[in-house]
Design an enzyme around this catalytic site. Structure first.
Site, mmCIF file in Angstrom:
data_model
loop_
_atom_site.group_PDB
_atom_site.id
_atom_site.type_symbol
_atom_site.label_atom_id
_atom_site.label_comp_id
_atom_site.label_asym_id
_atom_site.label_seq_id
_atom_site.Cartn_x
_atom_site.Cartn_y
_atom_site.Cartn_z
ATOM 1 N N LYS A 252 0.841 -1.204 0.000
ATOM 2 C CA LYS A 252 0.000 0.000 0.000
ATOM 3 C C LYS A 252 0.875 1.253 0.000
ATOM 4 O O LYS A 252 1.732 1.423 0.860
ATOM 5 C CB LYS A 252 -0.906 -0.003 1.240
ATOM 6 C CG LYS A 252 -1.706 1.284 1.452
ATOM 7 C CD LYS A 252 -2.671 1.180 2.644
ATOM 8 C CE LYS A 252 -3.345 2.525 2.942
ATOM 9 N NZ LYS A 252 -4.254 2.463 4.116
ATOM 10 N N ASP A 257 -2.847 10.104 3.959
ATOM 11 C CA ASP A 257 -4.238 9.695 4.115
ATOM 12 C C ASP A 257 -4.986 10.676 5.009
ATOM 13 O O ASP A 257 -4.923 10.588 6.225
ATOM 14 C CB ASP A 257 -4.287 8.266 4.701
ATOM 15 C CG ASP A 257 -5.712 7.728 4.788
ATOM 16 O OD1 ASP A 257 -6.626 8.375 4.230
ATOM 17 O OD2 ASP A 257 -5.902 6.651 5.392
ATOM 18 N N LYS A 264 -10.483 12.339 8.522
ATOM 19 C CA LYS A 264 -9.960 11.902 9.818
ATOM 20 C C LYS A 264 -9.929 13.073 10.800
ATOM 21 O O LYS A 264 -9.813 14.222 10.380
ATOM 22 C CB LYS A 264 -8.520 11.386 9.636
ATOM 23 C CG LYS A 264 -8.398 10.044 8.966
ATOM 24 C CD LYS A 264 -6.937 9.605 8.933
ATOM 25 C CE LYS A 264 -6.784 8.262 8.236
ATOM 26 N NZ LYS A 264 -7.460 7.145 8.938
ATOM 27 N N ASP A 275 1.426 6.022 5.721
ATOM 28 C CA ASP A 275 0.458 5.122 5.103
ATOM 29 C C ASP A 275 0.997 4.490 3.805
ATOM 30 O O ASP A 275 0.274 3.783 3.117
ATOM 31 C CB ASP A 275 -0.856 5.884 4.846
ATOM 32 C CG ASP A 275 -2.083 5.007 4.999
ATOM 33 O OD1 ASP A 275 -1.965 3.920 5.581
ATOM 34 O OD2 ASP A 275 -3.160 5.421 4.525
ATOM 35 N N ASP A 334 -12.340 6.796 3.686
ATOM 36 C CA ASP A 334 -11.143 6.547 4.483
ATOM 37 C C ASP A 334 -10.697 5.079 4.406
ATOM 38 O O ASP A 334 -9.589 4.739 4.817
ATOM 39 C CB ASP A 334 -11.408 6.958 5.946
ATOM 40 C CG ASP A 334 -10.129 7.117 6.746
ATOM 41 O OD1 ASP A 334 -9.037 7.116 6.128
ATOM 42 O OD2 ASP A 334 -10.224 7.236 7.977
ATOM 43 N N GLU A 336 -9.521 3.519 2.012
ATOM 44 C CA GLU A 336 -8.988 3.669 0.652
ATOM 45 C C GLU A 336 -7.908 2.654 0.319
ATOM 46 O O GLU A 336 -7.684 2.336 -0.843
ATOM 47 C CB GLU A 336 -8.447 5.097 0.460
ATOM 48 C CG GLU A 336 -7.008 5.344 0.955
ATOM 49 C CD GLU A 336 -6.810 5.149 2.456
ATOM 50 O OE1 GLU A 336 -7.817 5.208 3.185
ATOM 51 O OE2 GLU A 336 -5.677 4.912 2.897
ATOM 52 N N ARG A 338 -7.687 -0.572 0.765
ATOM 53 C CA ARG A 338 -8.221 -1.760 0.100
ATOM 54 C C ARG A 338 -8.610 -1.462 -1.340
ATOM 55 O O ARG A 338 -8.512 -2.318 -2.217
ATOM 56 C CB ARG A 338 -9.386 -2.330 0.927
ATOM 57 C CG ARG A 338 -10.529 -1.378 1.092
ATOM 58 C CD ARG A 338 -11.458 -1.771 2.246
ATOM 59 N NE ARG A 338 -10.949 -1.366 3.552
ATOM 60 C CZ ARG A 338 -11.580 -1.576 4.706
ATOM 61 N NH1 ARG A 338 -12.742 -2.211 4.724
ATOM 62 N NH2 ARG A 338 -11.046 -1.176 5.838
HETATM 63 N N1 BES Z 1 -4.521 4.262 6.897
HETATM 64 C C1 BES Z 1 -5.664 3.910 7.656
HETATM 65 C C2 BES Z 1 -5.365 2.839 8.708
HETATM 66 C C3 BES Z 1 -4.425 3.227 9.813
HETATM 67 C C4 BES Z 1 -4.937 3.623 11.035
HETATM 68 C C5 BES Z 1 -3.075 3.131 9.652
HETATM 69 C C6 BES Z 1 -4.082 3.950 12.063
HETATM 70 C C7 BES Z 1 -2.219 3.466 10.684
HETATM 71 C C8 BES Z 1 -2.716 3.858 11.880
HETATM 72 C C9 BES Z 1 -6.767 3.368 6.747
HETATM 73 O O1 BES Z 1 -6.773 3.869 5.470
HETATM 74 C C10 BES Z 1 -8.049 3.714 7.400
HETATM 75 O O2 BES Z 1 -8.299 4.873 7.554
HETATM 76 N N2 BES Z 1 -8.841 2.719 7.780
HETATM 77 C C11 BES Z 1 -10.078 2.946 8.439
HETATM 78 C C12 BES Z 1 -11.083 1.981 7.891
HETATM 79 C C13 BES Z 1 -12.496 2.249 8.325
HETATM 80 C C14 BES Z 1 -13.000 3.542 7.692
HETATM 81 C C15 BES Z 1 -13.351 1.098 7.906
HETATM 82 C C16 BES Z 1 -9.877 2.712 9.931
HETATM 83 O O3 BES Z 1 -9.133 1.803 10.307
HETATM 84 O O4 BES Z 1 -10.418 3.468 10.725
HETATM 85 ZN ZN ZN Z 2 -4.926 4.547 4.733
HETATM 86 ZN ZN ZN Z 3 -7.863 5.720 5.313
#
Ligand code: BES
Ligand code: ZN
Ligand code: ZN
Length: 482
Positions: A252, A257, A264, A275, A334, A336, A338
């Site tokens: 990734k 992000d 966020k 990220d 968010d 993104e 996947r």
């Molecule tokens: N990049 C984030 C995941 C992340 C969170 C990485 C904390 C490092 C530290 C990812 O893109 C994300 O935002 N995931 C969301 C998914 C949710 C919206 C289903 C998450 O984990 O909150």
């Molecule tokens: Zn992310």
């Molecule tokens: Zn994200």
């Protein structure tokens, strides 16, 4: 920093310091007899008993050519292994360099020289690139003191250097802020690395991705003024192996992000420059593999995008068509990672890759589940997971096998498209992994969620704050052992 073997009796080695590991309750070796009163005092006072991360330094050691003698705690002898040694060396390096030590000789009474050298390079790394005045005082040379000459030893020292320098290459990329590490800049860094290493590199731009139909990846990219890139780096063995196996390493590469329209919270958002740690890890592994030359072809794919808010950004509820043809309802912008990974995974299959391994800072949920200790590992193929886990164990990177039962799959149902991109509040790391699985079909695949392990919020005795470079050594080991 340079690293090499020196064939000298330990008392003759000239260096700012010569170091040795002592485990708890272990008598000092005969060579340190001159220092036994000192060591006994240290132990009696509790100042140094041999626990991990302990260090004691003796100046002007009698009878030694080195200026200082450093004894380093190795913990309990029963649990002393390569991982402990790697950490012991790196935490000793981090302390000794602050004391002005420039040349360090390591007397390896027992243990793996490769891990020792890795520890030295990892401990010498500081995230001070943008400090115009830095108080860091890096080590200049690390010697492994060996009793006898040996080709196997030489190779181990060399391997350790290659692996740790590649891991530090990854750490540099990840620590870069997003204004200096856009998708295109990441592609340039990959190109430069490939050219230096003798690897092939190809970068698919936005037009090419549009022609191919990577609607899922492009939907994420469309909110940013920075164009996306799909970075592909190829390693081909000189003598092709008889097997048809072809390993893909997919990482990734979200250079920042914000969350997009599903934005966020401000607190901690600055960390979202990491990220792209999965992408940087696969590039670091390719750098190592170019030098170590495994017998299997390996292709790295890094979908690189910036996830931004803006007038062109995709909205919650948008429906995109992925390269595979499956349609996706983007319920949360968010989620993104996947979305970009599935187009890269499909493309890897089209390139003929037979085994897929991805690394991604994919979910906050994996941090809730496993904290900052273990990588979360998901698979549709126990055999491939076994190989990945064995490689991780050998390299001292902790991974935990997470479930992927069919019941979790239903979480991704969408009334309007083939699937939605989120699975609700509970089991978030599992539904994210299931989303990827829907696109890989029967191809053996392992997904590593590194959101909790790719970044250190605070320095540890053995590692500086910031990017860790997790997975670089595991991926390299995986390809080398194929
Ligand atoms: N990049 C984030 C995941 C992340 C969170 C990485 C904390 C490092 C530290 C990812 O893109 C994300 O935002 N995931 C969301 C998914 C949710 C919206 C289903 C998450 O984990 O909150
Ligand atoms: Zn992310
Ligand atoms: Zn994200």
């Amino acid at each position: 920093m340079e690293s090499r073997l020196v064939y000298q009796p330990f008392d003759r080695v000239e260096a700012d310091a010569v170091a040795i590991v002592l485990c708890e309750e272990e008598p000092a070796p005969a060579e340190l007899k001159f220092a036994s009163p000192w060591l006994e005092d240290l132990r009696a006072s509790g100042e140094f008993v041999g626990k991990s991360d302990e260090l004691a330094v003796l100046h002007q050691p009698q009878g030694l050519a080195a200026k200082r003698l450093a004894v380093v705690g190795g913990g309990k002898r029963v649990s002393y292994d390569s991982a402990v040694l790697r950490k012991a060396v790196s935490s000793a390096v981090r302390k000794l360099k602050q004391k002005g030590v420039k040349t360090l000789a390591w007397w390896l009474a027992s243990g793996d020289p490769e891990a020792a050298v890795e520890g030295a390079y990892l401990g010498n790394f500081e995230p001070d690139r943008y400090k115009t005045s830095s108080d860091a005082k890096p080590l200049e040379a690390f010697y492994v003191v060996a009793a006898a000459n040996g080709a196997a030893l030489e190779q181990a020292v060399e391997r350790g250097r290659i692996l740790a320098e590649s891991q530090n290459f990854t750490r540099e990329l990840v620590n870069e802020p997003a204004n200096r590490m856009t998708p295109m800049r990441l592609a340039e860094r990959a190109r430069a690395m490939a050219a230096e290493s003798g690897l092939e590199c190809e970068v698919l731009d936005q037009d090419r991705m549009r022609q191919l139909g990577m609607g899922s990846l492009l939907g994420v990219a469309q909110g940013s003024a920075e164009p996306p890139a799909l970075i592909i780096v190829r390693y081909q063995p000189a003598t092709p192996s008889k097997s048809a196996d072809h390993l893909a390493l997919v990482g990734k590469g979200v250079t920042f992000d914000t969350g997009g329209v599903s934005i966020k919270p401000a607190e901690g958002m600055e960390k979202m420059k990491y990220d792209m740690a999965g992408g940087a890890a696969v590039l670091g592994a390719m750098r190592a593999l170019a030098q170590l030359k495994p017998s299997i072809p390996v292709t790295a794919l890094v979908p690189a995008v910036e996830n931004m808010v803006g007038g062109r950004a995709q909205r919650p509820g948008d429906i995109v068509t992925s390269l595979s043809g499956k349609t996706i309802e983007v319920l949360n912008t968010d989620a993104e990672g996947r979305l970009i990974l599935v187009d890269a995974l499909t493309y890897a299959q089209r390139l003929g890759c037979t085994h897929l391994v991805d690394a991604a800072t994919l979910t906050g949920a994996i941090v809730v589940a496993l904290g900052h200790v273990n990588v979360g590992a998901f698979t549709n193929n126990e055999e491939l997971l076994g190989r990945v886990m064995a490689s991780a164990k050998a390299e001292g990177e902790k991974m935990w096998h997470m479930p992927l039962d069919d019941e979790y799959k239903d979480l991704l149902k969408s009334p309007f498209a083939d699937l939605g991109n989120i699975g609700g509040r509970w089991g978030g790391a599992v539904s994210a992994a299931w989303f990827l699985r829907e696109f890989v079909g029967e191809t053996p695949w392992v997904h590593l969620d590194i959101a909790g392990t790719a970044w250190l919020d605070e320095s540890k005795p053995h590692m500086a704050k910031g990017s860790t470079g997790v997975c670089v050594r595991t991926f390299t080991k995986l390809a080398m052992g194929w």
